[in-house]
Motif scaffolding. Structure first.
Motif, mmCIF file in Angstrom:
data_model
loop_
_atom_site.group_PDB
_atom_site.id
_atom_site.type_symbol
_atom_site.label_atom_id
_atom_site.label_comp_id
_atom_site.label_asym_id
_atom_site.label_seq_id
_atom_site.Cartn_x
_atom_site.Cartn_y
_atom_site.Cartn_z
ATOM 1 N N THR A 222 0.878 -1.177 0.000
ATOM 2 C CA THR A 222 0.000 0.000 0.000
ATOM 3 C C THR A 222 0.913 1.224 0.000
ATOM 4 O OG1 THR A 222 -1.699 -1.197 1.204
ATOM 5 C CG2 THR A 222 -1.796 1.215 1.302
ATOM 6 N N ALA A 223 1.983 1.131 0.780
ATOM 7 C CA ALA A 223 3.050 2.146 0.785
ATOM 8 C C ALA A 223 4.304 1.479 1.317
ATOM 9 C CB ALA A 223 2.669 3.326 1.687
ATOM 10 N N ALA A 224 5.447 1.841 0.760
ATOM 11 C CA ALA A 224 6.716 1.326 1.290
ATOM 12 C C ALA A 224 7.764 2.426 1.198
ATOM 13 C CB ALA A 224 7.176 0.091 0.524
ATOM 14 N N ALA B 110 13.353 6.776 -0.665
ATOM 15 C CA ALA B 110 12.534 6.490 -1.857
ATOM 16 C C ALA B 110 11.263 5.765 -1.429
ATOM 17 C CB ALA B 110 13.315 5.652 -2.859
ATOM 18 N N MET B 111 10.181 6.047 -2.144
ATOM 19 C CA MET B 111 8.862 5.521 -1.798
ATOM 20 C C MET B 111 8.331 4.632 -2.925
ATOM 21 S SD MET B 111 8.631 7.110 1.113
ATOM 22 C CE MET B 111 6.975 6.664 1.641
ATOM 23 N N THR B 112 7.544 3.609 -2.544
ATOM 24 C CA THR B 112 7.004 2.640 -3.514
ATOM 25 C C THR B 112 5.475 2.623 -3.511
ATOM 26 O OG1 THR B 112 8.924 1.194 -3.468
ATOM 27 C CG2 THR B 112 6.831 0.126 -3.951
ATOM 28 N N ASN B 113 4.907 2.540 -4.716
ATOM 29 C CA ASN B 113 3.469 2.390 -4.978
ATOM 30 C C ASN B 113 2.643 3.597 -4.530
ATOM 31 O OD1 ASN B 113 1.818 0.808 -6.472
ATOM 32 N ND2 ASN B 113 1.293 -0.647 -4.858
ATOM 33 N N LEU B 114 3.260 4.769 -4.628
ATOM 34 C CA LEU B 114 2.567 5.992 -4.226
ATOM 35 C C LEU B 114 2.509 7.004 -5.373
ATOM 36 C CD1 LEU B 114 4.164 5.989 -0.729
ATOM 37 C CD2 LEU B 114 1.692 5.866 -1.164
ATOM 38 N N PRO C 56 -0.385 9.575 -5.163
ATOM 39 C CA PRO C 56 -1.080 8.279 -5.208
ATOM 40 C C PRO C 56 -2.461 8.394 -5.850
ATOM 41 C CG PRO C 56 -1.098 9.177 -2.972
ATOM 42 C CD PRO C 56 -0.274 10.124 -3.801
ATOM 43 N N ALA C 57 -2.917 7.262 -6.374
ATOM 44 C CA ALA C 57 -4.261 7.209 -6.984
ATOM 45 C C ALA C 57 -5.126 6.257 -6.165
ATOM 46 C CB ALA C 57 -4.148 6.705 -8.415
ATOM 47 N N GLU C 58 -6.410 6.522 -6.156
ATOM 48 C CA GLU C 58 -7.334 5.620 -5.449
ATOM 49 C C GLU C 58 -7.428 4.286 -6.192
ATOM 50 O OE1 GLU C 58 -11.079 7.309 -4.412
ATOM 51 O OE2 GLU C 58 -12.002 5.348 -4.034
ATOM 52 N N ASP C 59 -7.388 3.183 -5.454
ATOM 53 C CA ASP C 59 -7.603 1.866 -6.051
ATOM 54 C C ASP C 59 -8.043 0.908 -4.943
ATOM 55 O OD1 ASP C 59 -5.313 1.262 -4.620
ATOM 56 O OD2 ASP C 59 -3.992 1.171 -6.358
ATOM 57 N N ASN C 60 -7.931 -0.409 -5.185
ATOM 58 C CA ASN C 60 -8.428 -1.350 -4.173
ATOM 59 C C ASN C 60 -7.549 -1.399 -2.919
ATOM 60 O OD1 ASN C 60 -6.310 -2.625 -5.317
ATOM 61 N ND2 ASN C 60 -7.437 -4.404 -6.062
ATOM 62 N N ARG C 61 -6.490 -0.601 -2.868
ATOM 63 C CA ARG C 61 -5.716 -0.472 -1.619
ATOM 64 C C ARG C 61 -6.148 0.749 -0.811
ATOM 65 N NH1 ARG C 61 -2.545 -3.106 -5.021
ATOM 66 N NH2 ARG C 61 -1.802 -5.078 -4.158
ATOM 67 N N GLY C 62 -7.102 1.495 -1.326
ATOM 68 C CA GLY C 62 -7.645 2.587 -0.525
ATOM 69 C C GLY C 62 -7.710 3.909 -1.251
ATOM 70 N N PRO C 63 -8.406 4.883 -0.636
ATOM 71 C CA PRO C 63 -8.497 6.215 -1.228
ATOM 72 C C PRO C 63 -7.191 6.996 -1.038
ATOM 73 C CG PRO C 63 -9.755 6.091 0.822
ATOM 74 C CD PRO C 63 -9.212 4.725 0.575
ATOM 75 N N VAL C 64 -7.095 8.090 -1.751
ATOM 76 C CA VAL C 64 -5.855 8.881 -1.750
ATOM 77 C C VAL C 64 -5.483 9.338 -0.338
ATOM 78 C CG1 VAL C 64 -4.854 11.061 -2.543
ATOM 79 C CG2 VAL C 64 -6.117 9.599 -4.148
ATOM 80 N N ALA C 65 -6.467 9.841 0.429
ATOM 81 C CA ALA C 65 -6.158 10.369 1.760
ATOM 82 C C ALA C 65 -5.570 9.274 2.653
ATOM 83 C CB ALA C 65 -7.420 10.956 2.395
ATOM 84 N N VAL D 212 -0.889 6.619 5.290
ATOM 85 C CA VAL D 212 -0.028 5.438 5.485
ATOM 86 C C VAL D 212 1.410 5.767 5.072
ATOM 87 C CG1 VAL D 212 0.387 3.053 4.775
ATOM 88 C CG2 VAL D 212 -1.936 3.826 5.207
ATOM 89 N N ALA D 213 1.562 6.505 3.981
ATOM 90 C CA ALA D 213 2.918 6.854 3.524
ATOM 91 C C ALA D 213 3.676 7.604 4.614
ATOM 92 C CB ALA D 213 2.835 7.707 2.253
ATOM 93 N N GLY D 214 2.992 8.527 5.278
ATOM 94 C CA GLY D 214 3.639 9.299 6.349
ATOM 95 C C GLY D 214 4.051 8.419 7.515
#
Ligand SMILES: Cc1cc2nc3c(=O)[nH]c(=O)nc-3n(C[C@H](O)[C@H](O)[C@H](O)COP(=O)(O)OP(=O)(O)OC[C@H]3O[C@@H](n4cnc5c(N)ncnc54)[C@H](O)[C@@H]3O)c2cc1C
Length: 284
Positions: A193-195, A213-217, A254-263, A268-270
């Motif tokens: 969801t975020a890494a 560096a961040m992943t999937n965001l 990030p974009a909304e998808d089946n891992r959750g909405p943008v907010a 989670v990224a933070g």
């Protein structure tokens, strides 16, 4: 779940691979571990009339640590990374990240080259490579060239690699300081969801170098220079961590998808980055 018909090629050397890529152009794709490509073919999201298996091509494996430089061959599997004692000592973030990829079955087959060449924003290795400032070595009809991981990703599944080029290895300097690869996922074996990949150098209680560096965001991995800069020159106190998180949040999209909405993803990224910074600093 049956792929469209394809012709299977199994060349023995790189000139043989490149000749096939030149002959079949858009209709050909190389296959490494097959754990992204084959599912895409079965789902009919990728049509590959000519599949070129890299398994028998000499010179694509191996992990070499030569002084300050590490080279990992493209066909090295995630399991080989996890089991390599020298690499785990020289660059422990590699093992920490590889252990969080999928499950053992996928890690026995999935390769470093496939993970970074794929261009899927959900893959864990691209962000890690950006954190380590790795170089990707590509070979094609015009010879060999090297591209920085930080310049390689253009959009989801779009990279700087030409259709007729093959990624042969990745290289990077032995990282200094403390590390952490922190990943939030919905369940074991899932994509992030975020890494966050973090390397920090500590000298006399002060952070003197930071790479984040961040992943999937976003549709590419995101190396956030500003987030690293927010830590350098500080004692990585709460205020500095907040500034780094804020800087990172300005760089992701990030974009909304089946891992959750943008907010939710931004939240989670933070959290993930805060945890990664704390762990890397405690190890620095
Ligand atoms: C259930 C499941 C869960 C997963 N979870 C995760 C996860 O959490 N994190 C994660 O990072 N990955 C995950 N994956 C993906 C897995 O890590 C793949 O193995 C990896 O993405 C691709 O590596 P591969 O060697 O299998 O490449 P392949 O599937 O063979 O190839 C992928 C793409 O890269 C290209 N390619 C491969 N090698 C080269 C090369 N040397 N040069 C140029 N192009 C090349 C292929 O043409 C293809 O387009 C998961 C996969 C599955 C099936």
């Amino acid at each position: 779940m049956i792929p469209a018909a394809f012709e299977y090629h199994r060349p023995k050397d790189m000139p043989g691979v490149i000749a096939l890529l030149e002959e079949h152009g858009d209709e050909a794709r190389v296959m490494a571990g097959g754990h992204s490509l084959i599912p895409m073919m079965k789902l009919r999201m990728a049509e590959v009339p000519h599949l070129i298996d890299l398994q028998d091509v000499a010179g694509l494996g191996g992990i070499e640590i030569d002084g300050d430089t590490i080279r990992i061959g493209a066909m090295t599997t995630q399991a080989e990374i996890i089991d390599h004692a020298g690499l785990s000592q020289a660059a422990p973030i590699r093992r920490e990240a590889a252990l969080q990829i999928a499950d053992p079955q996928v890690r026995y087959m999935g390769t470093v080259g496939g993970n970074v060449a794929n261009g899927d924003p959900g893959n864990d290795m691209p962000g890690l490579m950006q954190c380590l400032d790795a170089q990707f070595i590509l070979v094609g009809p015009e010879g060999e060239r090297s591209v920085a991981a930080r310049d390689f990703y253009e959009a989801a599944y779009m990279t700087d690699r030409e259709d007729e080029e093959v990624l042969t290895s990745v290289t990077f300097a032995v990282p200094a300081g403390g590390h952490a690869y922190e990943k939030q996922k919905r369940k074991i074996g899932d994509y992030a969801t975020a890494a966050a990949a973090v390397q920090l150098v500590k000298e006399g209680g002060t952070c003197t170098a930071a790479s984040i560096a961040m992943t999937n965001l976003s549709d590419t991995p995101v190396w956030s220079a500003a987030a690293g800069d927010a830590l350098v020159g500080t004692s990585v106190d709460d205020g500095a961590v907040k500034a780094a998180v804020q800087a990172m949040l300005e760089d992701i999209d990030p974009a909304e998808d089946n891992r959750g909405p943008v907010a939710f993803k931004r939240h989670v990224a933070g959290i993930i980055l805060g945890r990664a910074i704390a762990r890397a600093w405690s190890r620095a």
